[in-house]
Design a protein around this motif. Structure first.
Motif, PDB file in Angstrom:
ATOM      1  N   PRO A  30     -21.801  -6.782  19.603  1.00  0.00           N
ATOM      2  CA  PRO A  30     -21.512  -7.289  20.934  1.00  0.00           C
ATOM      3  C   PRO A  30     -22.211  -8.608  21.225  1.00  0.00           C
ATOM      4  CG  PRO A  30     -23.147  -5.560  21.052  1.00  0.00           C
ATOM      5  CD  PRO A  30     -22.703  -5.654  19.612  1.00  0.00           C
ATOM      6  N   GLY A  31     -21.546  -9.457  21.987  1.00  0.00           N
ATOM      7  CA  GLY A  31     -22.157 -10.654  22.535  1.00  0.00           C
ATOM      8  C   GLY A  31     -22.697 -11.637  21.532  1.00  0.00           C
ATOM      9  N   PRO A  32     -23.696 -12.386  21.955  1.00  0.00           N
ATOM     10  CA  PRO A  32     -24.170 -13.512  21.159  1.00  0.00           C
ATOM     11  C   PRO A  32     -25.203 -13.178  20.093  1.00  0.00           C
ATOM     12  CG  PRO A  32     -25.388 -13.423  23.196  1.00  0.00           C
ATOM     13  CD  PRO A  32     -24.357 -12.309  23.256  1.00  0.00           C
ATOM     14  N   LEU A  33     -25.707 -11.960  20.041  1.00  0.00           N
ATOM     15  CA  LEU A  33     -26.814 -11.625  19.148  1.00  0.00           C
ATOM     16  C   LEU A  33     -26.316 -11.407  17.725  1.00  0.00           C
ATOM     17  CD1 LEU A  33     -29.834 -11.337  19.629  1.00  0.00           C
ATOM     18  CD2 LEU A  33     -29.499  -8.904  19.905  1.00  0.00           C
ATOM     19  N   GLY A  34     -26.844 -12.198  16.785  1.00  0.00           N
ATOM     20  CA  GLY A  34     -26.439 -12.105  15.387  1.00  0.00           C
ATOM     21  C   GLY A  34     -27.593 -11.694  14.501  1.00  0.00           C
ATOM     22  N   ARG A 133     -28.747 -15.700  30.235  1.00  0.00           N
ATOM     23  CA  ARG A 133     -28.552 -17.144  30.207  1.00  0.00           C
ATOM     24  C   ARG A 133     -27.787 -17.539  31.459  1.00  0.00           C
ATOM     25  NH1 ARG A 133     -25.866 -18.050  24.432  1.00  0.00           N
ATOM     26  NH2 ARG A 133     -24.681 -16.254  25.123  1.00  0.00           N
ATOM     27  N   PRO A 134     -28.183 -18.632  32.106  1.00  0.00           N
ATOM     28  CA  PRO A 134     -27.495 -19.051  33.328  1.00  0.00           C
ATOM     29  C   PRO A 134     -25.996 -19.267  33.089  1.00  0.00           C
ATOM     30  CG  PRO A 134     -29.460 -20.386  32.955  1.00  0.00           C
ATOM     31  CD  PRO A 134     -29.257 -19.547  31.731  1.00  0.00           C
ATOM     32  N   GLY A 135     -25.191 -18.744  33.996  1.00  0.00           N
ATOM     33  CA  GLY A 135     -23.751 -18.941  33.915  1.00  0.00           C
ATOM     34  C   GLY A 135     -23.052 -18.090  32.868  1.00  0.00           C
ATOM     35  N   ARG A 136     -23.771 -17.173  32.235  1.00  0.00           N
ATOM     36  CA  ARG A 136     -23.168 -16.310  31.211  1.00  0.00           C
ATOM     37  C   ARG A 136     -23.481 -14.856  31.530  1.00  0.00           C
ATOM     38  NH1 ARG A 136     -23.397 -18.964  25.326  1.00  0.00           N
ATOM     39  NH2 ARG A 136     -22.852 -21.077  25.888  1.00  0.00           N
ATOM     40  N   ASP A 137     -22.702 -13.972  30.953  1.00  0.00           N
ATOM     41  CA  ASP A 137     -22.948 -12.545  31.133  1.00  0.00           C
ATOM     42  C   ASP A 137     -24.273 -12.156  30.482  1.00  0.00           C
ATOM     43  OD1 ASP A 137     -20.530 -12.184  32.414  1.00  0.00           O
ATOM     44  OD2 ASP A 137     -19.483 -11.480  30.633  1.00  0.00           O
TER      45      ASP A 137
END
Length: 150
Positions: A30-34, A133-137
């Motif tokens: 899920p999301g940005p975490l890699g 993060r500002p402006g992101r989920d």
């Protein structure tokens, strides 16, 4: 009737190979975490090695007690984020809730540490990593792992 039933049972018990991976290095989580790849023990102190628990078991975070930072790969970029605040200690140089910041990223590590007789110089960890993060989920990733100390 029996031959048809035997054919059905044989078909139902025949293993089916999973589809081939289209991009084996990508994190389908899920999301940005890699994934952060292999990590060494720190030069001193302790580090928490955290894998995602969504089925693909990738190392997605390493928090070190000295220096107090967390290493994450967000949107494909691996970065160390410095500790900003920490709740009371849960052992091995870590707090129960640690907040790390860098750039526009705030990463919160909320963890429970359990010592075990069969682990020397370390412990097990159950935790979540929250990325704001500002402006992101906001993304919350359940993780688990081990603490290792030198």
């Amino acid at each position: 009737m029996i031959p048809m039933l035997l054919a059905f049972v044989a078909q139902a018990t025949t293993p089916v190979a999973p589809p081939p991976a289209t991009n084996a290095g990508a994190n389908p989580g899920p999301g940005p975490l890699g994934a952060i790849g292999k990590q060494a023990l720190p030069a001193r102190g302790c580090a928490a090695y955290l894998w995602n628990v969504d089925g693909n078991r990738q190392l997605v975070a390493m928090a070190s007690a000295d220096p107090a930072q967390i290493r994450l790969t967000i949107d494909g970029k691996s970065t160390d984020y410095a500790l900003a605040t920490q709740s009371p200690a849960v052992g091995f140089g870590f707090g129960g809730v640690s907040v790390y910041r860098g750039g526009d990223v705030t990463a919160t590590l909320d963890m429970t540490v359990a010592t075990r007789a069969d682990i020397s110089a370390g412990a097990t960890v159950s935790a979540t990593v929250r990325i704001d993060r500002p402006g992101r989920d906001t993304v919350v990733v359940p993780v688990g792992g081990l603490i290792g100390c030198v």
